[in-house]
Design an enzyme around this catalytic site. Structure first.
Site, PDB file in Angstrom:
ATOM      1  N   CYS A  31       1.054   3.859  23.474  1.00 27.47           N
ATOM      2  CA  CYS A  31       0.554   2.555  23.896  1.00 27.47           C
ATOM      3  C   CYS A  31       0.270   1.671  22.683  1.00 27.47           C
ATOM      4  O   CYS A  31       0.147   2.143  21.559  1.00 27.47           O
ATOM      5  CB  CYS A  31      -0.722   2.738  24.704  1.00 27.47           C
ATOM      6  SG  CYS A  31      -0.555   3.864  26.093  1.00 27.47           S
TER       7      CYS A  31
ATOM      8  N   ARG B 136       7.229   0.755  20.146  1.00 27.76           N
ATOM      9  CA  ARG B 136       6.500   1.985  20.470  1.00 27.76           C
ATOM     10  C   ARG B 136       6.790   2.465  21.891  1.00 27.76           C
ATOM     11  O   ARG B 136       6.488   3.601  22.238  1.00 27.76           O
ATOM     12  CB  ARG B 136       4.994   1.748  20.310  1.00 27.76           C
ATOM     13  CG  ARG B 136       4.592   1.371  18.904  1.00 27.76           C
ATOM     14  CD  ARG B 136       3.169   0.855  18.846  1.00 27.76           C
ATOM     15  NE  ARG B 136       2.195   1.872  19.171  1.00 27.76           N
ATOM     16  CZ  ARG B 136       1.674   2.721  18.293  1.00 27.76           C
ATOM     17  NH1 ARG B 136       2.058   2.676  17.037  1.00 27.76           N
ATOM     18  NH2 ARG B 136       0.780   3.611  18.652  1.00 27.76           N
TER      19      ARG B 136
ATOM     20  N   TRP C 201       1.952   3.070  28.063  1.00 31.16           N
ATOM     21  CA  TRP C 201       2.887   4.154  28.384  1.00 31.16           C
ATOM     22  C   TRP C 201       2.116   5.096  29.280  1.00 31.16           C
ATOM     23  O   TRP C 201       1.177   5.749  28.859  1.00 31.16           O
ATOM     24  CB  TRP C 201       3.337   4.849  27.099  1.00 31.16           C
ATOM     25  CG  TRP C 201       4.353   5.940  27.296  1.00 31.16           C
ATOM     26  CD1 TRP C 201       4.152   7.159  27.860  1.00 31.16           C
ATOM     27  CD2 TRP C 201       5.721   5.913  26.909  1.00 31.16           C
ATOM     28  NE1 TRP C 201       5.305   7.901  27.843  1.00 31.16           N
ATOM     29  CE2 TRP C 201       6.292   7.164  27.273  1.00 31.16           C
ATOM     30  CE3 TRP C 201       6.532   4.963  26.287  1.00 31.16           C
ATOM     31  CZ2 TRP C 201       7.632   7.474  27.022  1.00 31.16           C
ATOM     32  CZ3 TRP C 201       7.864   5.285  26.045  1.00 31.16           C
ATOM     33  CH2 TRP C 201       8.400   6.519  26.410  1.00 31.16           C
TER      34      TRP C 201
ATOM     35  N   ASN D 110      -6.104   3.399  24.140  1.00 31.85           N
ATOM     36  CA  ASN D 110      -5.023   4.343  23.867  1.00 31.85           C
ATOM     37  C   ASN D 110      -5.592   5.754  23.866  1.00 31.85           C
ATOM     38  O   ASN D 110      -6.753   5.962  23.523  1.00 31.85           O
ATOM     39  CB  ASN D 110      -4.387   4.077  22.494  1.00 31.85           C
ATOM     40  CG  ASN D 110      -3.492   2.864  22.506  1.00 31.85           C
ATOM     41  OD1 ASN D 110      -3.269   2.242  23.543  1.00 31.85           O
ATOM     42  ND2 ASN D 110      -2.979   2.513  21.339  1.00 31.85           N
ATOM     43  N   GLY D 111      -4.768   6.739  24.205  1.00 29.12           N
ATOM     44  CA  GLY D 111      -5.215   8.119  24.160  1.00 29.12           C
ATOM     45  C   GLY D 111      -5.673   8.628  25.508  1.00 29.12           C
ATOM     46  O   GLY D 111      -5.331   8.061  26.555  1.00 29.12           O
TER      47      GLY D 111
ATOM     48  N   GLU E 268      16.382  25.624  15.998  1.00 28.50           N
ATOM     49  CA  GLU E 268      16.011  24.205  15.912  1.00 28.50           C
ATOM     50  C   GLU E 268      15.983  23.733  14.465  1.00 28.50           C
ATOM     51  O   GLU E 268      16.423  22.612  14.160  1.00 28.50           O
ATOM     52  CB  GLU E 268      14.662  23.988  16.583  1.00 28.50           C
ATOM     53  CG  GLU E 268      14.117  22.561  16.501  1.00 28.50           C
ATOM     54  CD  GLU E 268      14.979  21.507  17.166  1.00 28.50           C
ATOM     55  OE1 GLU E 268      14.740  20.305  16.912  1.00 28.50           O
ATOM     56  OE2 GLU E 268      15.907  21.867  17.931  1.00 28.50           O
TER      57      GLU E 268
ATOM     58  N   LYS F 215      18.315  20.707  12.963  1.00 26.16           N
ATOM     59  CA  LYS F 215      17.818  19.520  12.261  1.00 26.16           C
ATOM     60  C   LYS F 215      18.558  19.332  10.933  1.00 26.16           C
ATOM     61  O   LYS F 215      18.920  18.219  10.572  1.00 26.16           O
ATOM     62  CB  LYS F 215      16.310  19.651  11.996  1.00 26.16           C
ATOM     63  CG  LYS F 215      15.453  19.414  13.207  1.00 26.16           C
ATOM     64  CD  LYS F 215      15.565  17.980  13.674  1.00 26.16           C
ATOM     65  CE  LYS F 215      15.421  17.832  15.173  1.00 26.16           C
ATOM     66  NZ  LYS F 215      16.472  18.377  15.997  1.00 26.16           N
TER      67      LYS F 215
ATOM     68  N   GLU G 170      22.175  18.199  11.588  1.00 30.85           N
ATOM     69  CA  GLU G 170      22.231  16.863  12.182  1.00 30.85           C
ATOM     70  C   GLU G 170      22.108  15.762  11.134  1.00 30.85           C
ATOM     71  O   GLU G 170      22.822  14.759  11.201  1.00 30.85           O
ATOM     72  CB  GLU G 170      21.104  16.684  13.208  1.00 30.85           C
ATOM     73  CG  GLU G 170      21.364  17.306  14.559  1.00 30.85           C
ATOM     74  CD  GLU G 170      20.208  17.063  15.514  1.00 30.85           C
ATOM     75  OE1 GLU G 170      20.476  16.814  16.704  1.00 30.85           O
ATOM     76  OE2 GLU G 170      19.037  17.137  15.090  1.00 30.85           O
TER      77      GLU G 170
ATOM     78  N   HIS H 197      25.851  42.114  11.904  1.00 25.44           N
ATOM     79  CA  HIS H 197      27.057  42.169  12.730  1.00 25.44           C
ATOM     80  C   HIS H 197      28.009  41.019  12.427  1.00 25.44           C
ATOM     81  O   HIS H 197      28.780  40.612  13.292  1.00 25.44           O
ATOM     82  CB  HIS H 197      26.683  42.169  14.217  1.00 25.44           C
ATOM     83  CG  HIS H 197      25.882  43.356  14.632  1.00 25.44           C
ATOM     84  ND1 HIS H 197      26.423  44.620  14.765  1.00 25.44           N
ATOM     85  CD2 HIS H 197      24.558  43.485  14.902  1.00 25.44           C
ATOM     86  CE1 HIS H 197      25.480  45.467  15.119  1.00 25.44           C
ATOM     87  NE2 HIS H 197      24.337  44.812  15.218  1.00 25.44           N
TER      88      HIS H 197
ATOM     89  N   LYS I 111      21.156   9.020  20.755  1.00 28.95           N
ATOM     90  CA  LYS I 111      19.830   9.454  21.198  1.00 28.95           C
ATOM     91  C   LYS I 111      19.862   9.985  22.621  1.00 28.95           C
ATOM     92  O   LYS I 111      19.165  10.927  22.961  1.00 28.95           O
ATOM     93  CB  LYS I 111      18.843   8.283  21.084  1.00 28.95           C
ATOM     94  CG  LYS I 111      17.393   8.684  21.313  1.00 28.95           C
ATOM     95  CD  LYS I 111      16.900   9.621  20.226  1.00 28.95           C
ATOM     96  CE  LYS I 111      15.466  10.027  20.433  1.00 28.95           C
ATOM     97  NZ  LYS I 111      15.075  11.127  19.539  1.00 28.95           N
TER      98      LYS I 111
END
Length: 627
Positions: A2, A31, A91, A117-118, A500, A504, A507, A523, A622
């Site tokens: 937010c 945002r 948001w 916010n929060g 992951e 990264k 990418e 192996h 994205k």
């Protein structure tokens, strides 16, 4: 995430203040948000306008309001020359996307207006107590309790009322309050959510980020956690929650507009890595507020009865979301003792899977628009399975196709390589696993309470990791950024993090990178090792750590360079690596959420040393809406 904007200053009331607030909100659009609103003091009280959608919708709503109209019934206050107003882009977290849930929120008498916010973790208890005292709530949000609390404590001093309200709140939040009775005054408060002051000439600003007021002033003051700030046109006062005055330096910033949107970071990706503590806290906080269990709210058809009796869970996802699902599989099977299958969505949709009634299929998609994941979910649903979607985007296609939705709360992510959306997905999977365990009574109550507490503490651990001197990771990146190949190894919950971390690196640095279950190294992949190969091992404390150490030894005797992610204090494991990057101690099943952070930073620094655009890596999008 937010956005907050507050203004108090010499500009005339009404249109000029509205335009200043709208201009600030426009600078925070990056945002992400789903609704917006503003409140401005005028001679008749408060003009407050809210709208679902973007700022164009809000401008249309403002234009439709009669000039000089006020929603406030408090009309007896003579306003000073100063203009005062607050604005917000929301948001959604608590409550659907609707005009009544948009900010600003107000009390029963429409005197106190707040933007927040929060998350307020104890809002249910506060709301119940306030209702017993006669308060009437008009929204589904947790934020509205702040307006009612400030009004309850108000006795002629807004700052004192904010301090009193602040003392009753549990959670992480930032908010700004104004009241009809004190025109020319704004009061802000911060706890673990960003809020910054902009200092102008006879005007002051409060915002969640610098871009909101950068066009008006480059002089800022940073608000620390636990502080209250009082703004008037002539100045700003800082104080602790108990009212003790504090001094804050005025800093002159030299950011351009693009840098300001990045919060002073050199790239969006780095900014988003540093937002991960907040993203996890947003995803977890209120859902783990009970302290001893998990409340996932309304998941539609995915109700408690289904979760208690489900015979099998199937998780479908792609890319980074697939790795989050893998961690979820381990957690669900370990804690809830439900059999879990994990599938790449692009394969699942074509293999004529055996699925039907009694199965819960979980589809994970950051955007909620991933074509293969949506197709896999539709296939499962057509065969009688119940489908749960996990996504970051309200209103996305996954929310329409699924029987229930569990939202992550990472906010808008601009960098193409997922960072904060990944950790939010992992947090959501932990929540689901713990809720299943709670309903199925597969964990002793003390163990469940311990895990919930550890989960809630993860944002603090992430913040601790990010506050450390990054010299070690930068030095590792410097030593290996010219390497042509990296190997990543992990076992059990360390394997998804190896996958992951490798993703990264490939990418954003374009380095050929492979990731393997460490036990599979002999192996085949062991043939790739030589004295030029960096090998990243996820070696955090776990029941399989001894096995990981054996693999690390196999790597070292072949001359490769071992970089290990280890649990703080485990010096014995660190001795088996050339470089050991420590993460804070936590439950071993939760360690993946911490272990990924240094691997994100390692990939980031390697890519930057190679001179690459980490926010927009080549050939990637994205949102993947094609096969």
């Amino acid at each position: 995430m937010c956005g907050i904007v507050g203004y108090v200053g010499a500009r005339p009331e009404g249109p000029a203040v509205r335009e200043q607030l709208l201009a600030g909100l426009e600078k925070l659009e990056y945002r992400g948000y789903d609704s917006a609103g503003i409140s401005v003091l005028n001679g008749a009280g408060v003009e407050s306008v809210r709208a679902v959608g973007n700022l164009d919708a809000l401008r249309t709503a403002i234009a439709a309001q009669p000039a000089g109209a006020a929603t406030s019934a408090a009309t007896s206050v003579a306003l000073a020359e100063a203009g005062t107003g607050i604005g917000h882009t929301r948001w959604a977290t608590h409550g659907r996307v609707s005009e009544r849930n948009a900010h600003p929120h107000t009390d029963d008498e429409d005197r106190v207006h707040v933007v927040v916010n929060g998350i307020v973790e104890n809002y249910v208890a506060l709301q119940r107590a306030l209702q017993q005292e006669g308060a009437v709530f008009s929204s589904e949000t947790d934020a509205e309790v702040i307006a009612h609390l400030v009004a309850k404590h108000y006795d002629g001093d807004l700052a004192a009322a904010v301090r009193a309200a602040y003392g009753e709140l549990v959670g992480h939040f930032a908010f700004v309050a104004m009241i009809v009775d004190e025109p020319g005054v704004l009061v802000g408060a911060r706890r673990e959510c960003p809020l910054v002051v902009g200092r102008g000439e006879e005007e002051q600003f409060l915002a969640s980020a610098v871009p909101a007021f950068l066009a008006r002033t480059r002089r800022v003051q940073y608000i620390e956690d636990g502080e209250i700030v009082v703004l008037t046109p002539s100045g700003v006062e800082f104080m602790t929650a108990d009212g003790t005055p504090v001094e804050r330096e005025v800093v002159e910033i030299d950011w351009d507009a693009e840098t300001a949107e990045k919060g002073g970071y050199e790239t969006f990706m780095l900014k988003e890595i540093h937002e991960q503590a907040y993203a996890v806290a947003e995803t977890v906080a209120d859902r783990a507020a009970r302290g001893t269990g998990i409340d996932l709210g309304d998941l539609g058809a995915v109700d408690d009865a289904l979760l208690r009796d489900v015979r099998r869970i199937v998780i479908v996802a792609c890319g980074t979301s697939y790795h989050a699902g893998l961690i979820g599989r381990y957690a669900i099977e370990e804690w809830a003792r439900v059999p879990v299958e994990m599938d790449v969505a692009s394969e699942y949709r074509y293999r004529n899977p055996v699925v039907g009634a009694g199965d819960l299929v979980v589809g994970i998609s950051q955007s909620g628009e991933t074509a293969d994941t949506l197709a896999a979910m539709r296939l499962a649903r057509s065969r009688g399975a119940t489908v749960l979607g996990i996504t970051n985007v309200m209103g996305s296609q996954i929310t329409r196709d699924a029987d229930g939705v569990l939202f992550t709360r990472a906010g808008l992510e601009i960098g193409v390589a997922a960072t904060k959306t990944f950790v939010s997905q992992v947090a959501a999977m932990y929540l689901l696993a713990l809720r299943l365990a709670e309903l199925r009574e597969t964990l002793p109550p003390a163990r469940l309470t311990e895990l919930v507490g550890a989960l809630k503490h993860l944002p603090h651990h992430i913040a601790e990791l990010l506050e450390r001197d990054g010299a070690q990771i930068e030095a590792i990146a410097q030593a290996h950024h010219t390497s042509d190949f990296f190997l990543y190894l992990g076992r059990h919950v360390g394997l998804p993090i190896a996958l992951e971390g490798a993703l990264k690196l490939k990418e954003i640095s374009y380095i050929a990178t492979d990731a393997y279950a460490a036990g599979e190294m002999k192996h085949g992949p062991i043939a790739l090792l030589d004295d030029a190969t960096p090998v990243v091992c996820v070696a955090t404390d776990s029941p399989v750590l001894d096995k990981v150490v054996s693999n690390m030894q196999e790597v070292r005797v072949r001359g490769a360079h071992v970089i290990a992610i280890v649990t703080q204090g485990n010096d014995e494991i660190a001795a088996h690596a050339e470089q050991a990057i420590e993460i804070p101690q936590t439950d071993w099943m939760l360690a993946p959420l911490l272990a990924i952070v240094p691997l994100q930073l390692l990939a980031y620094h390697i890519a930057r040393l190679r001179g690459l655009n980490v926010d927009q890596p080549r050939n990637l999008a994205k949102t993947v809406t094609v096969e």
